[in-house]
Design a protein around this motif. Structure first.
Motif, PDB file in Angstrom:
ATOM      1  N   ARG A  81     -45.706 121.055  74.798  1.00 27.72           N
ATOM      2  CA  ARG A  81     -46.115 122.453  74.977  1.00 27.72           C
ATOM      3  C   ARG A  81     -45.620 122.998  76.319  1.00 27.72           C
ATOM      4  O   ARG A  81     -45.225 124.161  76.424  1.00 27.72           O
ATOM      5  CB  ARG A  81     -47.645 122.560  74.894  1.00 27.72           C
ATOM      6  CG  ARG A  81     -48.151 124.002  74.902  1.00 27.72           C
ATOM      7  CD  ARG A  81     -49.666 124.043  74.722  1.00 27.72           C
ATOM      8  NE  ARG A  81     -50.079 123.404  73.484  1.00 27.72           N
ATOM      9  CZ  ARG A  81     -50.092 124.016  72.307  1.00 27.72           C
ATOM     10  NH1 ARG A  81     -49.682 125.271  72.206  1.00 27.72           N
ATOM     11  NH2 ARG A  81     -50.517 123.374  71.244  1.00 27.72           N
TER      12      ARG A  81
ATOM     13  N   GLN B 182     -42.039 124.059  75.877  1.00 27.01           N
ATOM     14  CA  GLN B 182     -41.932 125.232  75.019  1.00 27.01           C
ATOM     15  C   GLN B 182     -42.336 126.495  75.764  1.00 27.01           C
ATOM     16  O   GLN B 182     -41.668 127.532  75.674  1.00 27.01           O
ATOM     17  CB  GLN B 182     -42.794 125.044  73.768  1.00 27.01           C
ATOM     18  CG  GLN B 182     -42.264 123.986  72.816  1.00 27.01           C
ATOM     19  CD  GLN B 182     -43.130 123.836  71.574  1.00 27.01           C
ATOM     20  OE1 GLN B 182     -44.080 124.596  71.367  1.00 27.01           O
ATOM     21  NE2 GLN B 182     -42.808 122.857  70.748  1.00 27.01           N
ATOM     22  N   GLU B 183     -43.431 126.404  76.508  1.00 24.75           N
ATOM     23  CA  GLU B 183     -43.878 127.574  77.277  1.00 24.75           C
ATOM     24  C   GLU B 183     -42.861 127.938  78.357  1.00 24.75           C
ATOM     25  O   GLU B 183     -42.571 129.112  78.581  1.00 24.75           O
ATOM     26  CB  GLU B 183     -45.251 127.296  77.901  1.00 24.75           C
ATOM     27  CG  GLU B 183     -46.379 127.169  76.899  1.00 24.75           C
ATOM     28  CD  GLU B 183     -46.618 128.446  76.120  1.00 24.75           C
ATOM     29  OE1 GLU B 183     -46.403 129.540  76.667  1.00 24.75           O
ATOM     30  OE2 GLU B 183     -47.002 128.346  74.933  1.00 24.75           O
TER      31      GLU B 183
ATOM     32  N   HIS C 266     -40.491 128.068  70.842  1.00 22.72           N
ATOM     33  CA  HIS C 266     -41.713 127.400  70.406  1.00 22.72           C
ATOM     34  C   HIS C 266     -41.488 126.569  69.144  1.00 22.72           C
ATOM     35  O   HIS C 266     -42.310 126.571  68.231  1.00 22.72           O
ATOM     36  CB  HIS C 266     -42.814 128.436  70.205  1.00 22.72           C
ATOM     37  CG  HIS C 266     -43.134 129.193  71.455  1.00 22.72           C
ATOM     38  ND1 HIS C 266     -43.914 128.665  72.463  1.00 22.72           N
ATOM     39  CD2 HIS C 266     -42.712 130.409  71.893  1.00 22.72           C
ATOM     40  CE1 HIS C 266     -43.995 129.538  73.453  1.00 22.72           C
ATOM     41  NE2 HIS C 266     -43.278 130.596  73.139  1.00 22.72           N
TER      42      HIS C 266
END
Length: 260
Positions: A65, A68-69, A74
Motif C-alpha cells: 500500500r 501504491q500511495e 493502485h
C-alpha cells in the motif's frame, strides 16, 4: 509523433540504453492501458533476449500500500528479470547506466517447482518455493520525476533497474514471512521499516498474483526462477556517495554504496 506498441518499446529501450528520461507516453497516448503496457513489456523482453540477455525470473511492483500511495498507481504489476539486472554482493549502484536510482527492500523467492496459473493460491504458491532470501531492488524509471500512469510503468518493465540478494537463504517453512521485518538505513540512520505483511498481506500472495497474471499472457513461473515480491517500504534515493543498508530479521543484511 503518433505512438504505438513498437515505437514505445523502441523508445523505452533507447532511453534505458542512453540513460535519459522523458515524459510519460500517456500524456500523448492516453489509450496506453495495462493490456497495451504488457504487450510493450513482452516485446522488449524479446529484444533483451535477442541481444544476449537471459531470462532469470520476474519482479512484482506496487504490491504494498505504501508504494501504491506513493506512486498513485493502485494495482500490483508484474515484470521481467534478466541476468543483466543482477548485481553481485558488494557491487555499487551502477550510476552510469541508471537515471535516478532508488532502493527498496524485498522478500525474494527462488522456485523449486514450476508454478502455473490460473487459480494459484498463496498456499500452492509457497509449496513451489525452494528458498527465501532478503533482497534489495534498485529501481529506476525512464519517466521524468517518476511520473507515470499504470500503462506507462508496465510498459517500462515496472521501473526495473538492478537487484541484489542477501547472504542468507532459508526454506520457507523456517520463516514467518508475514512477520519477517526489514529496516532501511541511509548513511547510518534508520529511515523506514516494514514486515512481509506489507506485501499483499503475505509475500506468497504476491507470488500467486504473479503466476495468475502471467497465465493470462500464456506464461508460467519456471523452476530456478527468481521472484522479487515487491518493495516492503517506499524506495529511498540512491545518489552517488550514499551508503544504504537493509537489515532483515532472519535473512541477513545487504549493504549497497551509491557509487560514484
Amino acid at each position: 509523433m503518433p505512438w504505438d506498441v513498437a515505437s514505445v518499446a523502441a523508445e523505452l529501450l533507447r532511453c534505458e540504453d542512453e540513460g535519459v528520461d522523458r515524459p510519460p507516453f500517456t500524456d500523448e497516448w492516453p489509450e496506453l492501458d495495462l493490456e497495451t503496457g504488457y504487450r510493450i513489456q513482452d516485446l522488449n523482453l524479446e529484444a533483451r533476449l535477442a541481444r544476449g540477455e537471459t531470462l532469470v525470473g520476474v519482479k512484482l511492483g506496487l504490491t504494498s500500500r505504501a508504494k501504491q500511495e506513493r506512486m498513485g498507481v493502485h494495482v500490483p504489476l508484474v515484470a521481467w528479470l534478466t541476468d543483466a539486472m543482477l548485481l553481485a554482493a558488494g557491487d555499487p549502484v551502477p550510476q552510469s547506466r541508471l537515471i535516478h536510482p532508488r532502493i527498496e527492500p524485498e522478500i525474494v523467492f527462488v522456485l523449486e517447482d514450476r508454478l502455473a496459473g490460473p487459480g494459484v493460491s498463496c498456499a500452492s504458491a509457497m509449496a513451489a518455493v525452494g528458498s527465501v532470501w532478503g533482497g534489495a531492488e534498485v529501481i529506476d524509471s525512464r519517466y521524468r520525476d517518476f511520473r507515470f500512469q499504470a500503462g506507462d510503468v508496465v510498459a517500462d518493465n515496472a521501473s526495473s533497474g538492478a537487484f541484489v540478494t542477501g547472504p542468507v537463504g532459508l526454506p520457507p517453512t523456517a520463516l514467518n514471512l508475514a512477520l519477517e521485518a526489514a529496516l532501511v538505513e541511509v548513511d547510518g540512520q534508520v529511515v523506514d521499516s516494514a514486515t512481509g505483511a506489507a506485501v499483499q498481506g503475505h509475500p506468497g500472495e504476491a507470488l500467486a498474483l504473479a503466476a495468475n497474471e502471467l497465465a493470462k499472457r500464456g506464461h508460467a513461473l519456471e523452476p530456478g526462477w527468481i521472484v522479487l515480491t515487491g518493495g516492503m517500504t517506499d524506495a529511498v534515493p540512491a545518489p552517488p556517495g550514499a551508503s544504504i543498508a537493509i537489515h532483515f530479521s532472519n535473512l541477513g543484511s545487504i549493504f549497497i554504496n551509491g557509487g560514484a
